[in-house]
Design an enzyme around this catalytic site. Sequence first.
Site, PDB file in Angstrom:
ATOM      1  N   ASN A 149       0.838  -1.212   0.000  1.00 22.98           N
ATOM      2  CA  ASN A 149       0.000   0.000   0.000  1.00 22.98           C
ATOM      3  C   ASN A 149       0.868   1.254   0.000  1.00 22.98           C
ATOM      4  OD1 ASN A 149      -3.073  -0.419   0.179  1.00 22.98           O
ATOM      5  ND2 ASN A 149      -2.247  -2.035   1.484  1.00 22.98           N
ATOM      6  N   HIS A 177      -8.468  -0.858   5.522  1.00 22.80           N
ATOM      7  CA  HIS A 177      -8.843  -2.165   6.079  1.00 22.80           C
ATOM      8  C   HIS A 177      -9.303  -3.063   4.929  1.00 22.80           C
ATOM      9  CE1 HIS A 177      -9.990  -5.070   9.077  1.00 22.80           C
ATOM     10  NE2 HIS A 177     -11.083  -5.281   8.362  1.00 22.80           N
ATOM     11  N   GLU A 203      -7.559  -1.876  -2.555  1.00 21.74           N
ATOM     12  CA  GLU A 203      -6.705  -1.114  -1.633  1.00 21.74           C
ATOM     13  C   GLU A 203      -5.789  -0.120  -2.340  1.00 21.74           C
ATOM     14  OE1 GLU A 203      -4.852  -3.316   1.592  1.00 21.74           O
ATOM     15  OE2 GLU A 203      -6.124  -5.015   1.161  1.00 21.74           O
TER      16      GLU A 203
HETATM   17  C1  GAR Z   1      -3.152  -4.777   3.787  1.00 17.45           C
HETATM   18  O1  GAR Z   1      -3.977  -5.740   3.197  1.00 17.45           O
HETATM   19  C2  GAR Z   1      -3.970  -3.907   4.727  1.00 17.45           C
HETATM   20  O2  GAR Z   1      -5.260  -3.668   4.273  1.00 17.45           O
HETATM   21  C3  GAR Z   1      -3.961  -4.759   5.973  1.00 17.45           C
HETATM   22  O3  GAR Z   1      -2.644  -5.264   6.048  1.00 17.45           O
HETATM   23  C4  GAR Z   1      -2.133  -5.425   4.719  1.00 17.45           C
HETATM   24  C5  GAR Z   1      -0.779  -4.750   4.649  1.00 17.45           C
HETATM   25  O4  GAR Z   1      -0.153  -5.010   3.420  1.00 17.45           O
HETATM   26  N1  GAR Z   1      -4.340  -4.002   7.127  1.00 17.45           N
HETATM   27  C6  GAR Z   1      -5.079  -4.499   8.111  1.00 17.45           C
HETATM   28  O5  GAR Z   1      -5.448  -5.655   8.160  1.00 17.45           O
HETATM   29  C7  GAR Z   1      -5.432  -3.500   9.209  1.00 17.45           C
HETATM   30  N2  GAR Z   1      -6.465  -4.014  10.046  1.00 17.45           N
HETATM   31  P1  GAR Z   1       1.006  -4.086   2.870  1.00 17.45           P
HETATM   32  O6  GAR Z   1       2.074  -3.957   3.964  1.00 17.45           O
HETATM   33  O7  GAR Z   1       1.542  -4.833   1.675  1.00 17.45           O
HETATM   34  O8  GAR Z   1       0.420  -2.747   2.475  1.00 17.45           O
END
Ligand code: GAR
Length: 203
Positions: free
Chosen positions: A14, A110, A181
């Site tokens: 993200n 989220h 996302e």
């Molecule tokens: C993402 O899918 C985000 O939406 C989730 O963690 C992942 C991080 O991925 N967040 C949650 O679950 C918060 N409750 P990333 O480090 O590759 O962005």
Amino acid sequence: MLRVLICVSGGGTNLQAIIDAWKAGELGDTQIVRVLSNNADAYALKRAELAGIEGVCVSPKEYENREDFHKALLQTINDANPDLIVLAGFLVVVPKEVIAAYRNRIINIHPSLIPSFCGTGYYGLKVHEAALARGVKISGATVHFVDEGTDTGPIILQKAVEVKEGDTPKELQLRIMEEAEWVILPKAIRLIADGKIAIGDKQ
Ligand code: GAR
């Protein structure tokens, strides 16, 4: 100019989507001033370095107790002097003092359509495991403001994503990242930078 601090814990895809949008000039008058991680090994810190953004780690392991960790977190955030804090896969419960100091200036991504599959214990792959176990046919992602609850703040953007027959949690996670996302998180930052988001009183 909107000074943005991005908080991360892991892979940082993200964060990468935000950096790419920023470099493509899609975030309006925004500056990514710093990336903060609670985990020194997070690949997200490498992504920040590669993009020329200062990265900083505040790990709970370096503090005797939670209170000292929270103080250090607030201090590090204050040092960056952000207008907006973006939780981009930040798996730490944001302390009350940070929420109070930055009320309505913290947003979170989220990986589900809130209010489904959210709240305490729902993070990362667990969200997708729960969605598949329940048999939903549509899931997605939500960007929301952060308040004292877990995933309870006002919703800014949501995007639905189809669950496909035979999906594994990882397959669903990746589709939700790619289709939702990485799209709605940069978009929410742009809306805030453009002054298009306002929070009214709850009815
Ligand atoms: C993402 O899918 C985000 O939406 C989730 O963690 C992942 C991080 O991925 N967040 C949650 O679950 C918060 N409750 P990333 O480090 O590759 O962005």
